[in-house]
Enzyme design. Structure first.
Site, PDB file in Angstrom:
ATOM      1  N   HIS A  66       0.842  -1.201   0.000  1.00 17.24           N
ATOM      2  CA  HIS A  66       0.000   0.000   0.000  1.00 17.24           C
ATOM      3  C   HIS A  66       0.882   1.258   0.000  1.00 17.24           C
ATOM      4  O   HIS A  66       0.716   2.142  -0.828  1.00 17.24           O
ATOM      5  CB  HIS A  66      -0.908  -0.049   1.237  1.00 17.24           C
ATOM      6  CG  HIS A  66      -1.714   1.184   1.482  1.00 17.24           C
ATOM      7  ND1 HIS A  66      -3.093   1.168   1.503  1.00 17.24           N
ATOM      8  CD2 HIS A  66      -1.356   2.471   1.722  1.00 17.24           C
ATOM      9  CE1 HIS A  66      -3.533   2.399   1.743  1.00 17.24           C
ATOM     10  NE2 HIS A  66      -2.500   3.209   1.891  1.00 17.24           N
ATOM     11  N   GLU A  67       1.864   1.280   0.911  1.00 16.03           N
ATOM     12  CA  GLU A  67       2.747   2.451   1.000  1.00 16.03           C
ATOM     13  C   GLU A  67       3.632   2.575  -0.234  1.00 16.03           C
ATOM     14  O   GLU A  67       3.885   3.674  -0.712  1.00 16.03           O
ATOM     15  CB  GLU A  67       3.614   2.379   2.258  1.00 16.03           C
ATOM     16  CG  GLU A  67       2.865   2.607   3.554  1.00 16.03           C
ATOM     17  CD  GLU A  67       2.014   3.876   3.554  1.00 16.03           C
ATOM     18  OE1 GLU A  67       2.466   4.906   3.017  1.00 16.03           O
ATOM     19  OE2 GLU A  67       0.883   3.835   4.054  1.00 16.03           O
ATOM     20  N   HIS A  70       1.904   4.412  -2.994  1.00 15.29           N
ATOM     21  CA  HIS A  70       1.989   5.875  -2.838  1.00 15.29           C
ATOM     22  C   HIS A  70       3.365   6.383  -3.290  1.00 15.29           C
ATOM     23  O   HIS A  70       3.479   7.337  -4.043  1.00 15.29           O
ATOM     24  CB  HIS A  70       1.846   6.281  -1.363  1.00 15.29           C
ATOM     25  CG  HIS A  70       0.471   6.118  -0.796  1.00 15.29           C
ATOM     26  ND1 HIS A  70      -0.644   6.661  -1.381  1.00 15.29           N
ATOM     27  CD2 HIS A  70       0.039   5.508   0.339  1.00 15.29           C
ATOM     28  CE1 HIS A  70      -1.707   6.378  -0.633  1.00 15.29           C
ATOM     29  NE2 HIS A  70      -1.318   5.677   0.416  1.00 15.29           N
TER      30      HIS A  70
HETATM   31 ZN   LIG Z   1      -2.338   5.196   2.193  1.00 16.54          ZN
END
Ligand SMILES: [Zn+2]
Length: 371
Positions: A66-67, A70
């Site tokens: 998830h990170e 980004h």
């Molecule tokens: Zn996030």
């Protein structure tokens, strides 16, 4: 976020594990073991523990993905990413610059929950494929499926600094063209979400939900704090945009000669002036830096026989900035290395000192005059 374990790097992005992460890892292993025990009493303790640990590791990897989503989007748009830190409440990507357009902000924020949702759906599809009978693998992917969908849902809550809050900010920014206003509104939404979580958590707690209610209230409190802080940080960044180190450094920086002995230095310079940081000059050029920290490391009896040259932090090891360095970058250097003063050097000569105390004074004066 300083005390952490380095896990190496992916795509040139450092991955750090903050010690608080172990609390959540322990809680996950503990509650998963209990859950697997309850649903499959015939499984042995060894199997259940292995399964719980493996599930926790996979959960950790899905948080990381998830990170990374980004960070990779940020990098591809030219924003430098320092590192990803995983801690008790999830992950943070330390992206060193703010996105410059609403569209960039939108995609950077959106890919996180999107990644979690895709992982969740893939896990649930695998769980389906595993058939009706319960098996350790099925139990694992089912849990990972739901937790990742929950993660996507939680992160889409429109309160800054959650991903949903960033999406909200991007949309308002895009609609109005006013970045200041979009930040303010998204932060307000974040504070509102935080308050709702706190109220709901407390109600749950008194309604008999026990520690789960307190946990929700705690997350709410964290959101409330983070929303306020991110707003302050962003206003500060905007306020000091265009300000360089040269604009705010102090010029009356105390300098000392490298040949001075420590005893004299302490008696004649350090104690009477109350200053904590001295620049050592040798032949007119900056040779190093002496702070209280260096002095404390020398036994008192050695003071008369030690020169400042012997104990100074040499020029090569000093962090310095130039008068042209943007203030924001200098502040980042100070916070990254936990420094209170930063010598300002121009073409080998000491031009001044940037000090935290002096900066606070400037900010205070500005704030009072504006008010
Ligand atoms: Zn996030």
């Amino acid at each position: 976020m300083r005390s952490q374990i380095n896990l190496g790097s992916v795509f040139g992005i450092k991955i750090g594990l903050h010690y608080s992460w172990f609390i959540i890892a322990f809680l996950i292993v503990f509650s998963l073991s209990a859950q697997f025990h309850a649903s499959n009493p015939e499984w042995g303790d060894g199997l259940i523990l292995t399964l719980a640990v493996l599930t926790a590791i996979l959960f950790f990897i899905s948080l990381l993905l998830h990170e990374l989503a980004h960070s990779v989007v940020a990098k591809s748009r030219g924003l430098p990413v320092r590192e990803i830190t995983l801690f008790a409440l999830g992950g943070v990507s330390q992206i060193e610059k703010e996105p410059t357009t609403a569209k960039m902000e939108f995609w950077m924020a959106f890919v996180g929950p999107l990644t979690s949702a895709v992982i969740g759906l893939v896990c649930l599809a695998l769980s389906r494929l595993a058939g009706e009978a319960s098996s350790p693998a099925k139990a694992m992917v089912t849990w990972l499926g739901y937790i990742n969908l929950a993660l996507a849902g939680f992160n889409l809550i429109p309160g800054y600094p959650l991903d949903g809050g960033r999406i909200l900010r991007a949309l308002i920014w895009w609609k109005t063209g006013d970045v200041e206003r979009s930040t303010r509104m998204a932060s307000r939404a974040g504070q509102a979400v935080g308050l709702i979580f706190i109220a709901f958590g407390i109600l749950q707690f008194f309604g008999g939900a026990g520690i789960g209610g307190l946990w929700i209230a705690f997350i709410g409190w964290f959101l409330l704090q983070a929303a306020g802080e991110s707003y302050l940080q962003m206003s500060l960044k905007r306020a000091i945009e265009g300000v360089t180190v040269g604009n705010v450094m102090t010029l009356d920086c105390p300098t000392v000669d490298g040949n001075l002995n420590l005893q004299h230095f302490v008696e004649e310079q350090l104690l009477p002036t109350g200053r904590r940081c001295f620049v050592v000059l040798e032949n007119g050029a900056v040779a190093g830096l002496v702070t209280l920290h260096e002095v404390k490391h020398v036994p008192r009896a050695r003071w008369p026989f030690t020169t400042l040259h012997d104990i100074m932090l040499p020029r090569e090891q000093m962090h310095t900035v130039t008068p042209e360095t943007p203030l924001l970058n200098a502040l980042e250097v100070m916070s990254r290395h936990d420094l209170n003063q930063l010598p300002v050097v121009s073409e080998g000569h000491l031009a001044g000192v940037l000090s935290r105390a002096h900066l606070l004074g400037i900010l205070k004066n500005r704030a009072e005059l504006q008010a």
